[in-house]
Design a protein around this motif. Structure first.
Motif, short mmCIF file in Angstrom:
data_model
loop_
_atom_site.label_atom_id
_atom_site.label_comp_id
_atom_site.label_asym_id
_atom_site.label_seq_id
_atom_site.Cartn_x
_atom_site.Cartn_y
_atom_site.Cartn_z
N GLU A 281 0.82 -1.22 -0.16
CA GLU A 281 0.03 -0.14 0.01
C GLU A 281 1.00 1.24 0.05
O GLU A 281 0.56 2.23 -0.69
N ARG A 282 1.95 1.25 0.79
CA ARG A 282 2.72 2.37 0.91
C ARG A 282 3.58 2.47 -0.56
O ARG A 282 3.94 3.74 -0.81
N GLN A 284 3.33 1.83 -3.42
CA GLN A 284 2.88 2.13 -4.88
C GLN A 284 2.39 3.69 -4.82
O GLN A 284 2.27 4.32 -5.92
N ARG A 285 2.50 4.30 -3.70
CA ARG A 285 2.23 5.65 -3.50
C ARG A 285 3.60 6.62 -3.30
O ARG A 285 3.19 7.82 -3.05
N HIS A 286 4.63 5.67 -3.57
CA HIS A 286 5.81 6.47 -3.31
C HIS A 286 6.95 5.82 -4.39
O HIS A 286 7.74 5.26 -4.04
N SER A 413 2.27 2.43 -9.90
CA SER A 413 2.23 3.35 -8.82
C SER A 413 0.90 4.09 -9.10
O SER A 413 0.02 3.90 -10.01
N THR A 414 0.29 4.68 -8.04
CA THR A 414 -1.03 5.30 -8.10
C THR A 414 -1.01 6.64 -7.22
O THR A 414 -0.20 6.76 -6.58
N THR A 415 -2.09 7.62 -7.61
CA THR A 415 -2.16 8.75 -6.77
C THR A 415 -3.50 8.63 -5.99
O THR A 415 -3.83 9.53 -5.59
N ARG A 416 -3.96 7.41 -5.71
CA ARG A 416 -4.87 7.61 -4.84
C ARG A 416 -4.67 7.65 -3.42
O ARG A 416 -3.56 7.48 -3.04
N PRO A 417 -5.59 8.24 -2.76
CA PRO A 417 -5.38 8.70 -1.33
C PRO A 417 -4.94 7.47 -0.56
O PRO A 417 -5.55 6.08 -1.05
N GLY A 418 -3.98 7.36 0.51
CA GLY A 418 -3.57 6.13 1.16
C GLY A 418 -4.89 5.73 1.93
O GLY A 418 -5.83 5.99 2.12
#
Length: 444
Positions: A281-282, A284-286, A413-418
């Motif tokens: 989860e972390r 893919q947002r970084h 990667s994603t820009t979705r909220p955590g």
């Protein structure tokens, strides 16, 4: 006589408890039960890093979010404090290490440490890689899917294989009954015992039925191990437990071994799987951190991976408390005097989110741990004599799973909220199960 009585009364040591909410105990308990993390954070902002709260099941509790006091608590003699009461022992059995205190706990811990540390766990790295590769064959490619349940299967299979060795009919049955046992047991551990029977909907009834099946299967496996003429050639944990001896030459009973194996199966797979789901989860947002990790894995390095796992555990601790129970008449902890019967909880999540110990704590930044070891405010495994005995095994498992995953797949990667925090009872998991979209790497 009157003067003597007055003098004795004047010198009596009185409790000195930290501040706390004035709300009725029922209201405090409801807030803790329904929104544990938010309630504790709110109270810390209002009262400071040490406060008192009334909690159902645990009674009067002192919560501390101060690393100095946490270290003092964890190093306090076991003649003065014991494991928090109640604890997971009420679910896992009287033979579980969670149920033991004092000398009994120290002896059992010495017995269980060798299979879970050092050279021994390196023998299990291949098992971890094999299980991830087998599980990942069925993963959808190019389509989002939650990773929590797949990681649960991986870590359960790993612990079953390393605990029992070769697979068989018994292990297939255990693979079916352990996940629902973990789910129900995790809930049972955080709620008071209900004095009335609830029939078919009673979680205790469901847990007891599966526990009976577990006991029957595991007693059979223990008997097989005791009768194995080549037992000394096996490297599974059950074989090591059967052969291990206390200092006086005595061995663990079958009941004790069954409870300890259940402890390893339950405590040793859910928390690791949940941390792995948080890792995905972390990462893919970084994307910058993700790219750097892939480069390091391809080059055979390990420094950034170690720092990343440490930062995931800091920023998304799966277990948010580690506790002790006061059995001395009065425990001095910093400026406070805490009376017998109180529980003391170290608020791991508050410590990990404190800017006094971790700069910009809301930022996911593995670089904060590059070239340095975490300080005393980093406590994902608890501390002291009750620090998680499987910590080294869990670290190895997370390293191998993430390394294998990044070697075989590209993480989109994603820009979705955590993802939000979701309580599973004892542990906190990503609310959407750590959803991710993967693509196979064609260069491997």
């Amino acid at each position: 006589m009157s003067t003597a009585h007055t003098t004795a009364h004047a010198t009596e040591v009185m409790p000195m408890l930290p501040p706390g909410p004035r709300l009725p105990a029922a209201v405090q308990g409801l807030g803790f039960a329904l929104r544990r993390r938010q309630t504790i954070a709110t109270l810390a902002r209002r009262h400071g890093p040490v406060f008192t709260i009334a909690i159902p099941l645990f009674g009067d509790v002192v919560v501390i979010a101060d690393p100095t006091l946490a270290r003092q608590l964890f190093t306090t003699s076991t003649d003065r404090v014991v494991n928090i009461r109640p604890n997971l022992g009420r679910v896992l059995g009287s033979g579980s290490i969670f149920s033991l205190d004092g000398g009994d706990h120290r002896r059992r811990r010495r017995l269980l440490t060798p299979p879970l540390h050092g050279k021994r766990i390196r023998l299990y790295e291949a098992v971890v890689a094999e299980e991830l590769e087998a599980e990942s064959r069925s993963w959808p490619i190019g389509t989002p899917f939650p990773t929590l349940e797949p990681m649960m299967r991986v870590t359960l299979n790993v612990i079953l294989r390393t605990v029992f060795g070769a697979q068989g009919t018994e292990l297939r049955t255990l693979r079916e009954i352990i996940p629902p046992m973990v789910e129900v047991g995790s809930r049972m551990a955080t709620i008071p015992d209900i004095p009335i029977a609830l029939g078919r909907i009673d979680p205790r009834r469901r847990f007891a039925a599966r526990r009976a099946t577990y006991d029957r299967l595991v007693r059979s496996l223990i008997t097989q191990a005791r009768n194995d003429s080549r037992l000394d050639e096996r490297d599974d944990i059950l074989a090591l437990m059967v052969q291990s001896r206390y200092d006086d030459g005595s061995a663990m009973t079958d009941a004790e071994i069954a409870d300890e194996l259940l402890t390893l199966l339950v405590a040793g797979h859910e928390t690791t799987a949940t941390t792995l789901a948080w890792a995905i989860e972390r990462l893919q947002r970084h994307p910058a951190i993700l790219d750097a990790l892939v480069t390091e894995v391809d080059a055979g390095g390990d420094e950034l991976m170690a720092a990343t796992i440490t930062e995931i555990q800091r920023s998304r601790p799966v277990i948010d408390f580690a506790g002790r129970h006061v059995i001395d008449d009065m425990l001095e902890l910093g400026p406070y005097r805490i009376p017998k019967g109180y529980n003391i909880m170290v608020a791991i999540s508050l410590l990990h989110d404190d800017s006094r110990h971790f700069r910009d704590p809301e930022r996911f930044d593995p670089k904060r741990f590059l070239g340095s070891t975490p300080g005393p405010a980093w406590l994902p495994f608890g501390g002291g004599t009750r620090r998680c005995i499987g910590a080294a095994f869990a670290q190895m498992e997370m390293d191998v799973v993430l390394r294998t995953l990044l070697r075989d797949f590209t993480v989109e990667s994603t820009t979705r909220p955590g993802e939000r925090w979701h309580s599973r009872g004892v542990a906190y998991a990503p609310g959407d199960g750590g959803r991710v979209t993967l693509h196979r790497r064609h260069d491997h």
